[in-house]
Design a protein around this motif. Structure first.
Motif, PDB file in Angstrom:
ATOM      1  N   GLU A  28      -0.698  22.476  14.009  1.00 49.95           N
ATOM      2  CA  GLU A  28      -0.247  21.898  12.750  1.00 49.95           C
ATOM      3  C   GLU A  28      -1.218  20.798  12.307  1.00 49.95           C
ATOM      4  O   GLU A  28      -1.861  20.158  13.139  1.00 49.95           O
ATOM      5  N   ILE A  29      -1.320  20.593  11.003  1.00 48.62           N
ATOM      6  CA  ILE A  29      -2.047  19.427  10.516  1.00 48.62           C
ATOM      7  C   ILE A  29      -1.019  18.456   9.956  1.00 48.62           C
ATOM      8  O   ILE A  29      -0.357  18.742   8.963  1.00 48.62           O
ATOM      9  N   MET A  30      -0.893  17.352  10.653  1.00 49.49           N
ATOM     10  CA  MET A  30       0.107  16.356  10.262  1.00 49.49           C
ATOM     11  C   MET A  30      -0.620  15.172   9.638  1.00 49.49           C
ATOM     12  O   MET A  30      -1.579  14.655  10.212  1.00 49.49           O
ATOM     13  N   VAL A  31      -0.184  14.779   8.457  1.00 50.06           N
ATOM     14  CA  VAL A  31      -0.795  13.603   7.840  1.00 50.06           C
ATOM     15  C   VAL A  31       0.218  12.471   7.824  1.00 50.06           C
ATOM     16  O   VAL A  31       1.364  12.667   7.433  1.00 50.06           O
ATOM     17  N   ILE A  32      -0.213  11.321   8.302  1.00 49.82           N
ATOM     18  CA  ILE A  32       0.671  10.156   8.293  1.00 49.82           C
ATOM     19  C   ILE A  32       0.219   9.230   7.176  1.00 49.82           C
ATOM     20  O   ILE A  32      -0.948   8.847   7.107  1.00 49.82           O
ATOM     21  N   MET A  33       1.155   8.901   6.298  1.00 52.97           N
ATOM     22  CA  MET A  33       0.819   8.059   5.153  1.00 52.97           C
ATOM     23  C   MET A  33       1.560   6.741   5.249  1.00 52.97           C
ATOM     24  O   MET A  33       2.580   6.635   5.921  1.00 52.97           O
ATOM     25  N   GLY A  34       1.051   5.794   4.519  1.00 48.63           N
ATOM     26  CA  GLY A  34       1.731   4.496   4.489  1.00 48.63           C
ATOM     27  C   GLY A  34       0.790   3.457   3.943  1.00 48.63           C
ATOM     28  O   GLY A  34      -0.424   3.646   3.952  1.00 48.63           O
ATOM     29  N   ILE A 188      -3.701  13.089  11.170  1.00 50.53           N
ATOM     30  CA  ILE A 188      -4.576  12.257  10.347  1.00 50.53           C
ATOM     31  C   ILE A 188      -3.780  11.122   9.717  1.00 50.53           C
ATOM     32  O   ILE A 188      -2.660  11.330   9.231  1.00 50.53           O
ATOM     33  N   VAL A 189      -4.352   9.949   9.763  1.00 53.69           N
ATOM     34  CA  VAL A 189      -3.810   8.843   8.984  1.00 53.69           C
ATOM     35  C   VAL A 189      -4.647   8.777   7.721  1.00 53.69           C
ATOM     36  O   VAL A 189      -5.874   8.782   7.797  1.00 53.69           O
ATOM     37  N   ASP A 201      -0.174  20.146   6.538  1.00 60.50           N
ATOM     38  CA  ASP A 201       0.935  21.078   6.644  1.00 60.50           C
ATOM     39  C   ASP A 201       2.222  20.291   6.471  1.00 60.50           C
ATOM     40  O   ASP A 201       3.138  20.701   5.793  1.00 60.50           O
ATOM     41  N   THR A 202       2.249  19.147   7.151  1.00 58.82           N
ATOM     42  CA  THR A 202       3.430  18.291   7.120  1.00 58.82           C
ATOM     43  C   THR A 202       2.981  16.863   6.843  1.00 58.82           C
ATOM     44  O   THR A 202       1.906  16.463   7.271  1.00 58.82           O
ATOM     45  N   CYS A 203       3.801  16.101   6.130  1.00 51.57           N
ATOM     46  CA  CYS A 203       3.487  14.701   5.897  1.00 51.57           C
ATOM     47  C   CYS A 203       4.564  13.828   6.505  1.00 51.57           C
ATOM     48  O   CYS A 203       5.745  14.165   6.477  1.00 51.57           O
ATOM     49  N   ALA A 204       4.118  12.698   7.072  1.00 48.86           N
ATOM     50  CA  ALA A 204       5.078  11.720   7.576  1.00 48.86           C
ATOM     51  C   ALA A 204       4.769  10.405   6.885  1.00 48.86           C
ATOM     52  O   ALA A 204       3.620  10.107   6.595  1.00 48.86           O
ATOM     53  N   PHE A 205       5.817   9.646   6.612  1.00 49.26           N
ATOM     54  CA  PHE A 205       5.610   8.367   5.925  1.00 49.26           C
ATOM     55  C   PHE A 205       5.962   7.222   6.860  1.00 49.26           C
ATOM     56  O   PHE A 205       7.060   7.184   7.412  1.00 49.26           O
ATOM     57  N   PRO A 216       7.546  18.829   4.557  1.00 55.27           N
ATOM     58  CA  PRO A 216       6.424  19.762   4.449  1.00 55.27           C
ATOM     59  C   PRO A 216       5.648  19.513   3.158  1.00 55.27           C
ATOM     60  O   PRO A 216       6.187  18.965   2.210  1.00 55.27           O
ATOM     61  N   LYS A 217       4.383  19.920   3.181  1.00 54.35           N
ATOM     62  CA  LYS A 217       3.528  19.616   2.062  1.00 54.35           C
ATOM     63  C   LYS A 217       4.030  20.232   0.744  1.00 54.35           C
ATOM     64  O   LYS A 217       3.968  19.610  -0.309  1.00 54.35           O
ATOM     65  N   ASP A 218       4.562  21.478   0.877  1.00 56.59           N
ATOM     66  CA  ASP A 218       4.997  22.185  -0.332  1.00 56.59           C
ATOM     67  C   ASP A 218       5.989  21.356  -1.125  1.00 56.59           C
ATOM     68  O   ASP A 218       5.906  21.251  -2.344  1.00 56.59           O
ATOM     69  N   ALA A 219       6.912  20.748  -0.408  1.00 56.77           N
ATOM     70  CA  ALA A 219       7.917  19.920  -1.081  1.00 56.77           C
ATOM     71  C   ALA A 219       7.248  18.781  -1.826  1.00 56.77           C
ATOM     72  O   ALA A 219       7.646  18.408  -2.925  1.00 56.77           O
ATOM     73  N   LEU A 220       6.172  18.260  -1.210  1.00 57.79           N
ATOM     74  CA  LEU A 220       5.474  17.120  -1.789  1.00 57.79           C
ATOM     75  C   LEU A 220       4.750  17.509  -3.072  1.00 57.79           C
ATOM     76  O   LEU A 220       4.689  16.749  -4.027  1.00 57.79           O
ATOM     77  N   GLN A 221       4.225  18.727  -3.061  1.00 61.48           N
ATOM     78  CA  GLN A 221       3.489  19.180  -4.238  1.00 61.48           C
ATOM     79  C   GLN A 221       4.400  19.301  -5.451  1.00 61.48           C
ATOM     80  O   GLN A 221       4.000  19.031  -6.569  1.00 61.48           O
TER      81      GLN A 221
END
Lengths: 233, 334, 285
Positions: A28-34, A188-189, A201-205, A216-221
């Motif tokens: 999975e590609i997980m992106v952490i945002m903040g 990834i941060v 693929d997935t984003c975390a905040f 999931p990214k789709d929801a974000l788009q």
């Protein structure tokens, strides 16, 4: 693949991570945002063993790696691209890459040729001083260096920082390709929204030392209200 | 980014602590003072003389506590100030400096000149060291080199007595009264210790002391708040040097002789051990450290001969690893 | 003319040995951020190894092997017993290693006494250098110091171990995340640096009076060399050693040793004031 539960870490006397819970699936590609100061870098450094966790668990493939020394964690198959790239600027490109093989016995020390298919520029400029590279080229070197030892998990801390957009796109493309072809898990941060939407693929905040949301990214788009909520200053 | 929040917090905490300074060391200091004031009633001359010397070393230790414990300046050559104080005082009261005669050659003039000259010297040294941005280990070894060189100069300089030092220093006198008896000297040194203690604790508790600790804990941060760290360090260095010079002059007064060992590497080493073992971050703990180690030394060096220093070295290593805050330092602060 | 050549030769002698000592100090400092205050005492231990081998009747030459091995081992032991616990408080390592230096010095006094000892010169003959008679052993010192300096450069600039070590010096955390075991590297390096000092001590023993204070006489100039030359680069040590050692040695001839020390020291401090990173240094002190 990577499972973090109730992780607490302090840095410089104050508690930065206040109970992180995060699960990352294989490949999975997980992106952490903040926003800045929410503990993104601290989280990466804790996973990598550069900061000792105060409490909580970090598991890599059901094996606890929390509190291990960085070189042990690297040996378990974690590659790290730190914030600001931190390449060895006085060394040649080749020496930078070679460093990641030092943990092996002398005969097994080799840099996989495959790497240069993703990053042909590194092969061309093998003997050049890494410090003479542009920011984007340095970032590629840092990523390649983290991949030399064939890690299962790749951690990237703000790879787009200070890099021109065209190169960000190229790096995004390469990371995608590597993920597809090798099945490597990537965390990834990042703050660059374009890169996030291209890659994740997935984003975390991350907010106030906790994972406030994942989706999931789709929801974000479809709906970017979450991004404005967690990222807007 | 992340570090911003955390370090501001920790600096705030250390600033607060200086405001609500723990009362405990003050009580213990008063108790200790009371015991010392009454001590001559025992009429134990041996111990009166011993304690007088111990207190001189105690003052010396307190001065290093300010410089090292609060200023964060690791000084391996602190005895340079002690020795210079002793030498300058001696040269003046013995009338050996041309032009210094009459009122300028009195005990008081000697004491004041010694303290002033030495703190000026410290300002000059400090200017080079702190504007040169020397810190931590570098500073330690540069000051060590100063001590070694100072000792060699003192040994080679015939005029100030060379290897043998200077003897028969006239007694300290004020308005015709001479401090000759052990009890008079005892009270003289006790009063000086009290003054030094009060002065140093006052400095440490003042806003200046709070800034000093902020610089010690995080120099870059303190500078970003607009404090000139080099300037603060130079002032601290100079005050520490002045108090060390005072203790050096007192040493000359009490023992009536000075020699190159006072200025060099050996004594610098010793005072560092006293302060480290006592507790560098508490003024009183450093004073007690000097008293304790010197007393132990008097007894144990007879008992153990050469093995005493070996023991001290090993004990010191163990204490550095196990009690980074010192023996009394842990007990006197929380 | 002859005088000048002799002066230059003995300056070179001092400079080369000083560089050997300073390199060990620099490598340990660069890698571990530890100023090893006991470094002079490692030199001392090396010198007394020669005293030992002489007393045992096996002469000087075995000491050349024995000294670096013993001192390297002692260094490793000290790293294991005390320094290892202090990596998170680098300033305290100065105090601890300094306690170690006191203890070693005193141990030597207990075993060998405080007085200076001399050992018989292992190569008493003279050779002709640049048209003058010069002690063969002095030439030997220069040769061995040059070899050791070259080997050290080779190790640090050309081997994989050296690459790893330089990476740790440049960026400890990054090197660790690439899988380099920094702790193990510390131990190896500490032993290596100690061994260099030990060998230097052994080599110098026949031309000096061995007394328990001799370590300081090399430690301080070695440290000044690093300050002057700059940390983080081996070339800096070469430059610093040449300036400090050469200056000290030549000035001692013309004035007095004390005057030489004062001049060199003041010069060093002045230089740091105008160029804090040293002549060739990259890292800030």
């Amino acid at each position: 693949m990577l499972k973090i539960s109730n992780l607490h870490t302090s840095y410089g006397g104050s508690l930065i991570l206040q109970g992180i819970d995060l699960k990352v699936k294989r490949a999975e590609i997980m992106v952490i945002m903040g926003r800045n100061g929410m503990g993104k870098t601290t989280l990466m450094k804790t996973i990598m063993g550069l900061l000792p966790p105060q409490s909580g668990k970090i598991e890599l493939e059901n094996e606890s790696i929390g509190g291990l020394k960085p070189h042990k964690i690297a040996a378990k198959g974690v590659g790290f691209v730190p914030q600001g790239r931190e390449i060895f600027s006085d060394f040649t490109v080749w020496d930078n890459l070679r460093l990641a093989t030092m943990r092996y016995p002398r005969k097994k020390r080799c840099v996989p040729e495959k790497l240069f298919e993703y990053f042909p520029i590194l092969k061309e400029r093998k003997n050049q001083r890494a410090g003479s590279f542009s920011g984007g080229e340095q970032q590629m070197l840092a990523i390649a260096r983290a991949l030399v030892a064939n890690p299962k998990l790749l951690l990237l801390d703000e790879p787009s920082e200070g890099i021109q957009p065209s190169i960000i796109q190229e790096i995004t493309r390469i990371l995608r390709a590597i993920n597809k072809e090798t099945g490597i898990t990537i965390v990834i941060v990042e703050q660059n929204v374009d890169m996030i939407l291209d890659l994740a693929d997935t984003c975390a905040f991350l907010e106030k030392g906790r994972i406030a949301d994942t989706c999931p990214k789709d929801a974000l788009q479809k709906d970017d209200s979450m991004i404005t909520r967690y990222m807007a200053l | 980014m992340k570090s911003d929040i955390s370090t501001i917090k920790s600096t705030d905490i250390s600033m607060q602590r200086s405001v609500f300074w723990q009362p405990r060391p003050a009580w213990i200091a008063m108790g200790l003072a009371a015991i010392l004031v009454l001590f001559p009633m025992t009429q134990n001359d041996y111990w009166i003389v011993q304690l007088t010397q111990l207190m001189v070393y105690g003052i010396f230790a307190m001065s290093l506590s300010l410089v090292w414990g609060y200023g964060g300046i690791l000084c391996f050559g602190h005895a340079v100030y002690f020795g210079m104080g002793a030498y300058i005082y001696t040269l003046i009261v013995k009338g050996m400096i041309p032009g210094f005669s009459g009122i300028l050659a009195t005990s008081i003039a000697g004491l004041l000149t010694a303290v002033l000259c030495v703190s000026l010297f410290a300002v000059v040294v400090g200017y080079f060291l702190f504007y040169g941005r020397l810190k931590g280990p570098y500073l330690g070894i540069v000051t060590l080199a100063i001590a070694v060189i100072a000792e060699r100069i003192a040994v080679d300089w015939y005029y100030i007595g060379g290897y043998n030092g200077l003897f028969s220093i006239p007694p300290f006198s004020v308005a015709g009264y001479e401090f000759i008896t052990p009890i008079a000297l005892f009270y003289f040194v006790l009063a000086s210790s009290a003054i030094a203690y009060l002065l140093l604790t006052h400095i440490v508790q003042s806003p200046f002391g709070a800034i000093l600790r902020a610089i010690r804990d995080n120099e870059a941060r303190a500078e970003s708040f607009g404090y000139n760290s080099a300037q603060h360090k130079i002032i601290t260095f100079a005050i520490g040097a002045a108090v060390a010079a005072l203790s050096g002059a007192l040493f000359a007064i009490v023992t009536e002789f000075v020699s190159p060992t006072l200025i060099g590497f050996g004594l610098s080493t010793e005072v560092l051990i006293w302060v480290a073992l006592g507790g560098k971050e508490v003024i009183l703990a450093s004073f007690l450290g000097a008293l304790l180690v010197r007393t132990l030394e008097t007894y144990l060096s007879e008992l153990m001969a050469y093995y005493w220093i070996l023991f001290l070295g090993v004990f010191f290593v163990a204490a550095v690893i196990l009690f980074p805050k010192g023996i009394f330092g842990r007990w006197l602060s929380d | 003319m002859t005088d000048l050549i002799i002066q230059l030769l003995s300056a070179m002698n001092f400079v080369l040995v000083l560089i050997m000592v300073a390199m060990g100090l620099m490598i340990i400092f660069g890698l571990m951020n530890v100023i090893n205050m006991a470094h002079g005492e490692f030199f001392l231990l090396g010198a007394y190894t020669v005293v030992m081998t002489n007393r045992l009747g096996i002469g000087f030459w075995p000491a050349l092997v024995l000294a670096p091995l013993t001192v390297g081992f002692i260094g490793m032991l000290i790293e294991y017993i005390c320094i290892r616990h202090l990596y998170h408080r680098p300033l305290d390592t100065i105090l601890a290693t300094w306690g170690v230096s006191l203890a070693i010095k005193q141990l030597i006094i207990i075993i060998f006494g405080p007085a200076g000892l001399t050992v018989a010169p292992p190569l008493p003959q003279m050779v002709t250098v640049a048209g003058i008679e010069y002690p063969a052993y002095r030439v030997f010192i220069m040769a061995i110091a040059l070899i050791i300096i070259a080997v050290t450069f080779y190790i640090f600039l050309k081997t994989d171990f050296g690459l790893g070590a330089r990476a740790v010096i440049a960026n400890r955390d990054m090197a660790a995340t690439l899988g380099i075991n920094t702790r193990r590297m510390y131990r190896t390096t500490f032993a290596f640096g100690s061994a260099l000092a030990g060998l230097a001590g052994a080599v110098m023993a026949p031309v000096m009076s061995c007394d328990p204070q001799m370590g300081l006489g090399f430690f301080i100039p070695a440290f000044l060399s690093i300050l002057v030359g700059g940390t983080g680069t081996l070339y800096g040590v070469l430059a610093g050693g040449a300036i400090v050692g050469g200056g000290d040695s030549l000035l001692s001839f013309h004035f007095s040793p004390v005057a030489a020390q004062v001049v060199i020291f003041s010069l060093a401090i002045f230089l740091i004031r105008i160029r804090p990173q040293g002549l060739l240094g990259s890292k800030k002190p």
